[in-house]
Design an enzyme around this catalytic site. Structure first.
Site, PDB file in Angstrom:
ATOM      1  N   ASP A  74     -51.994  13.694  33.029  1.00 46.92           N
ATOM      2  CA  ASP A  74     -52.880  14.589  32.057  1.00 46.92           C
ATOM      3  C   ASP A  74     -54.190  14.965  32.631  1.00 46.92           C
ATOM      4  O   ASP A  74     -54.527  14.563  33.708  1.00 46.92           O
ATOM      5  CB  ASP A  74     -53.151  13.570  31.142  1.00 46.92           C
ATOM      6  CG  ASP A  74     -53.919  12.379  31.374  1.00 46.92           C
ATOM      7  OD1 ASP A  74     -53.737  11.781  32.429  1.00 46.92           O
ATOM      8  OD2 ASP A  74     -55.047  11.876  30.813  1.00 46.92           O
ATOM      9  N   GLU A 138     -54.663   9.110  31.399  1.00 41.62           N
ATOM     10  CA  GLU A 138     -55.910   8.637  32.284  1.00 41.62           C
ATOM     11  C   GLU A 138     -57.174   9.186  32.153  1.00 41.62           C
ATOM     12  O   GLU A 138     -58.154   8.575  32.285  1.00 41.62           O
ATOM     13  CB  GLU A 138     -55.549   8.608  33.752  1.00 41.62           C
ATOM     14  CG  GLU A 138     -56.458   8.114  34.762  1.00 41.62           C
ATOM     15  CD  GLU A 138     -57.435   8.771  35.332  1.00 41.62           C
ATOM     16  OE1 GLU A 138     -58.283   7.959  35.934  1.00 41.62           O
ATOM     17  OE2 GLU A 138     -57.839  10.120  34.872  1.00 41.62           O
TER      18      GLU A 138
END
Length: 383
Positions: A74, A138
């Site tokens: 991400d 994250e």
């Protein structure tokens, strides 16, 4: 049949083309799962709510030695698209530079350790297991990401004996820094409540602004500690003081402030919150203004003491870059704070100068070096 090594530069570009802005998967984990499955890894998707995660293992479950990599696909939002000099999801290489969101943080790191792991198990199958864990959470709240992977691993008797997180760790020069721990992170939000009134008649009001100013001054001037062997002194930064008052002749009823604390292993979040509460209560007693405190702890300070794991990674870095890395606990938080409860963990990745910036980019030479370093780590670990 001759084995064709995985190109980490091409894989980085392919991952950047996946618009995986938190918590959107964007095709990145689908791509990696297909590659790893074809290479003989046993893959499991661990998707919770809107977050997608991937666990992959080559070798037998419960092996005596199982080296793991951890990372995320991400990325943060691009911000103002017009401010970019190129398509942020182009994944193009121009003059030896890989361009795009995630080029630094951290699709290049993921590409490098996936490429290194696939090559290693195909060319020199180890006596043990190689595990890869990749999250899509994250950069977001980090609630349903690596923690969910670890929960699933516990429930399914999966385990790493050591872990390397591929976050960018080098400030300026490839190979110069390994993270062996991280500072703790705590955010505090104060609300002071007084009594609204006319600024020409302050005696008829109770102004919360001077009380808040007194509190943040006390907090700012206080030295939390002087650090420790592996940690710099803890820091407290006031990030906001607000009333939301646009009228110059009105005393606001409320005033809010926020502070960001990064703390060493001398401290704990519990001790810091107790101190914040004491200081707040003292100012409340002195001024008559009521205070509320809300806190959010992103992680406690932790360290993997220098030893076999840091020596292993340091030796690989030196062999491939001719640079001797320093062992550091600087920077913000990472998912190493979750992995440390599972097994010894260190972090090593490329230069992170442009992470989260407009025109994020990285030299492709660094991506290639990083794959070589990760490959050497695996080779030396299972030697």
């Amino acid at each position: 049949m001759t084995y064709a090594p995985v190109d980490p530069v091409k894989l980085t570009g392919d991952l950047i083309k996946c618009p995986s802005v938190t918590p959107i998967e964007g095709g990145a984990l689908v791509l990696l799962e297909a590659m790893l499955t074809e290479a003989g890894f046993s893959c499991t998707r661990i998707d919770v709510n809107d977050v997608c995660n991937l666990f992959a293992r080559w070798g037998t479950r419960g092996a005596n030695r199982s080296f793991g990599f951890n990372g995320h696909t991400d990325v943060v939002p691009i911000g103002d698209a017009d401010a970019w000099s190129f398509d942020p999801f182009s994944g193009e290489v121009v003059d030896g530079i890989m361009q795009g969101r995630g080029a630094t943080d951290m699709k290049s790191g993921v590409a490098a350790f996936v490429a290194a792991a696939i090559d290693f198990v195909q060319q020199t199958p180890p006596d043990g297991a190689v595990i890869i864990t990749i999250t899509g959470d994250e950069e977001g709240p980090s609630i349903h990401g690596t923690t969910e992977i670890l929960n699933w691993m516990t429930e399914n008797n999966e385990a790493m004996t050591d872990c390397l997180v591929g976050e960018p760790t080098c400030p300026d020069v490839m190979g110069e820094m390994i993270k062996i721990g991280r500072r703790g992170s705590l955010k505090a939000h104060f609300t002071a409540r007084g009594k609204q009134g006319h600024s020409a008649y302050p005696h008829r009001a109770l102004n919360p602004v001077p009380a808040m100013a007194r509190l943040v001054d006390r907090l700012s001037r206080h030295q939390l500690d002087t650090g420790s062997e592996h940690f710099d002194p803890s820091t407290l930064v006031v990030t906001a003081i607000e009333t939301g008052n646009d009228a110059g002749n009105v005393i606001s009823a409320t005033c809010t402030s926020a502070v960001d604390i990064r703390f060493s292993d001398v401290q704990s979040s519990t001790v810091i919150i107790e101190w914040l509460t004491r200081e707040m209560d003292l100012v409340a007693q002195e001024t008559g203004v009521e205070f509320d405190l809300k806190t959010k702890v992103s992680g406690e300070a932790f360290i993997t003491p220098p030893g076999s794991l840091s020596n292993l990674v340091s030796g690989a870095v030196q062999s491939e870059t001719n640079v001797t890395p320093v062992l550091s606990t600087s920077g913000g938080t990472s998912d190493a704070r979750f992995m440390r409860s599972h097994c010894p963990v260190v972090e090593f990745g490329l230069v992170g100068k442009t992470m989260h910036q407009v025109d994020e980019r990285v030299e492709i030479e660094q991506i290639e070096q990083l794959k070589l370093i990760y490959g050497r780590v695996l080779k030396d670990y299972f030697a």
